[in-house]
Design an enzyme around this catalytic site. Structure first.
Site, PDB file in Angstrom:
ATOM      1  CG  HIS A  69       9.568 -16.568 -49.482  1.00  0.00           C
ATOM      2  ND1 HIS A  69       9.431 -15.778 -48.360  1.00  0.00           N
ATOM      3  CD2 HIS A  69       8.576 -17.495 -49.399  1.00  0.00           C
ATOM      4  CE1 HIS A  69       8.407 -16.218 -47.635  1.00  0.00           C
ATOM      5  NE2 HIS A  69       7.871 -17.259 -48.236  1.00  0.00           N
ATOM      6  CG  ASP A 183       6.027 -18.087 -44.596  1.00  0.00           C
ATOM      7  OD1 ASP A 183       6.631 -18.236 -45.666  1.00  0.00           O
ATOM      8  OD2 ASP A 183       4.838 -17.708 -44.537  1.00  0.00           O
ATOM      9  CD  GLU A 215       5.777 -16.317 -50.827  1.00  0.00           C
ATOM     10  OE1 GLU A 215       4.986 -17.244 -51.079  1.00  0.00           O
ATOM     11  OE2 GLU A 215       5.767 -15.668 -49.746  1.00  0.00           O
ATOM     12  CD  GLU A 216       5.090 -14.299 -46.702  1.00  0.00           C
ATOM     13  OE1 GLU A 216       3.881 -14.241 -47.026  1.00  0.00           O
ATOM     14  OE2 GLU A 216       5.588 -15.274 -46.113  1.00  0.00           O
ATOM     15  CG  ASP A 238       6.879 -21.016 -48.745  1.00  0.00           C
ATOM     16  OD1 ASP A 238       7.003 -20.771 -47.530  1.00  0.00           O
ATOM     17  OD2 ASP A 238       6.558 -20.146 -49.580  1.00  0.00           O
ATOM     18  CG  HIS A 326       1.540 -15.555 -42.406  1.00  0.00           C
ATOM     19  ND1 HIS A 326       1.075 -14.636 -43.320  1.00  0.00           N
ATOM     20  CD2 HIS A 326       2.449 -16.311 -43.070  1.00  0.00           C
ATOM     21  CE1 HIS A 326       1.674 -14.837 -44.485  1.00  0.00           C
ATOM     22  NE2 HIS A 326       2.509 -15.848 -44.356  1.00  0.00           N
TER      23      HIS A 326
END
Length: 362
Positions: A69, A183, A215-216, A238, A326
């Site tokens: 992504h 990510d 995606e998130e 991922d 994250h």
């Protein structure tokens, strides 16, 4: 070869330095397109913005989708107060304790401007307040504006994207790479490199290297792009959770960076397809590529959307163990990237029509 001459490091830098939160993935999409277009027969997007690069092997072979992504976690401006401070909404999953006093870039109609998520100095906090994390709703971004009018003159308006600041960095141990947006720009890099390594190689299928959007915030681009492609087999590539830092137990995360890609047997979005999982691990064993079996009790990847498309798609998540996901700065190991690419290339070379039929229906 110096670091400056390493084309893979340059690709990593361009992908991770690009700014793109869910709903505003143009920068990383443009970078991915530039790298993947020379390697594909056809490149196009779906109407939500996911990038699809098609590479045809043997005619009429199965369709294999490989999805990373494009989007990264970030923020969106929701309000400018009278003093010029910006209120924001998180876009993607954030933990308050990694947000305060961190640098950000606000993407305005007049260009990017620097900012910082403001915080109170500890000197004026009560003892109880020092022990607690601040609620996201109470945070703000300081861009150096003295008023709402000046912030607007800078070009800021509600809806503007905000991204973390962390330049791509090769660490002292040059196998370890730090960046924002691993990510999931590492998944986009894997898709690019797989198509590169398939150049001049016979493969009995059509491969789709995909950079999905949003995606998130719910695997949204994976839904639309998979509907467009209608693949026979799907892989999400991922980041995964690394369990090799202080304070993380084996009950929380098993994998260690540098010990091979993770084959995800279970996450909150899907149970991995047993036939495809066994085929991938058997292939890895056959060609001596290291891997780690892992699970994630919460969260998911694009496989969660891929496997539910149309009449169902056998799907599997292959991830790269990454520290501090994250947050503003994450770290992964280059060997895991290279072994993930090797494994996926070997798998693709073996996925002919009969094999896919056996995986799907046995």
């Amino acid at each position: 070869m110096t670091k400056a001459q390493d084309p893979t490091l340059q690709m990593f830098k361009e992908l991770t330095d690009a700014n793109g939160i869910p709903g505003n993935e143009k920068e990383p999409r443009d970078v991915m397109r530039r790298y993947i277009e020379p390697l594909a027969d056809e490149v196009y997007t779906d109407r939500l913005g996911s990038l699809v690069a098609k590479k045809t092997g043997t005619a009429d072979g199965p369709k294999i989708m490989l999805a990373g992504h494009l989007d990264e976690i970030g923020f969106m401006i929701t309000h400018i107060d009278d003093k010029g401070f910006l209120k924001f909404q998180t876009v993607g999953g954030w933990w308050e304790q990694v947000m305060l006093a961190q640098r950000v870039t606000v993407m305005t109609k007049n260009g990017n401007i620097p900012g910082v998520i403001g915080s109170k100095p500890p000197h004026i906090l009560t003892p109880d307040a020092r022990k607690k994390s601040m609620d996201k709703k109470d945070m703000f971004i300081d861009i150096g504006a003295s008023s709402k009018e000046e912030a607007k003159e800078f070009g800021v308006r509600p809806g503007d994207s905000v991204v973390p600041v962390c330049d791509f960095t090769v660490m002292k141990n040059e196998k370890l790479l730090m960046a924002k947006a691993w990510d999931n720009r590492i998944g986009c890099a894997i898709a690019i490199e797989v198509l590169r390594q398939l150049q001049g190689v016979d493969h009995p299928n059509t491969v789709y290297g995909v950079g999905t959007v949003q995606e998130e915030v719910g695997l949204r681009g994976a839904k639309t792009s998979t509907h467009l492609i209608q693949p026979d087999i799907g892989f999400a590539v991922d980041v995964g959770i690394a369990g090799d830092t202080p304070g993380v137990t084996d009950k929380e995360a098993l994998a260690k960076i540098g010990e091979g890609p993770q084959i995800i047997i279970y996450d909150a979005s899907m149970v991995s397809h047993k036939g495809l999982r066994d085929f991938v691990t058997d292939t890895a064993d056959d060609v001596n590529i290291p891997y780690q079996l892992d699970y994630v009790a919460g969260g998911g990847t694009d496989s969660g959307a891929i496997h539910l498309t149309a009449n169902g798609v056998p799907a599997l998540s292959i991830t790269i163990a990454t520290r501090y996901i994250h947050t503003h700065a994450a770290i992964l190991h280059r060997d895991d990237f290279e072994n993930a690419v090797k494994l996926i290339v070997e798998v693709i070379k073996r996925l002919d029509s009969e094999t896919v039929k056996k995986i799907t229906f046995d």
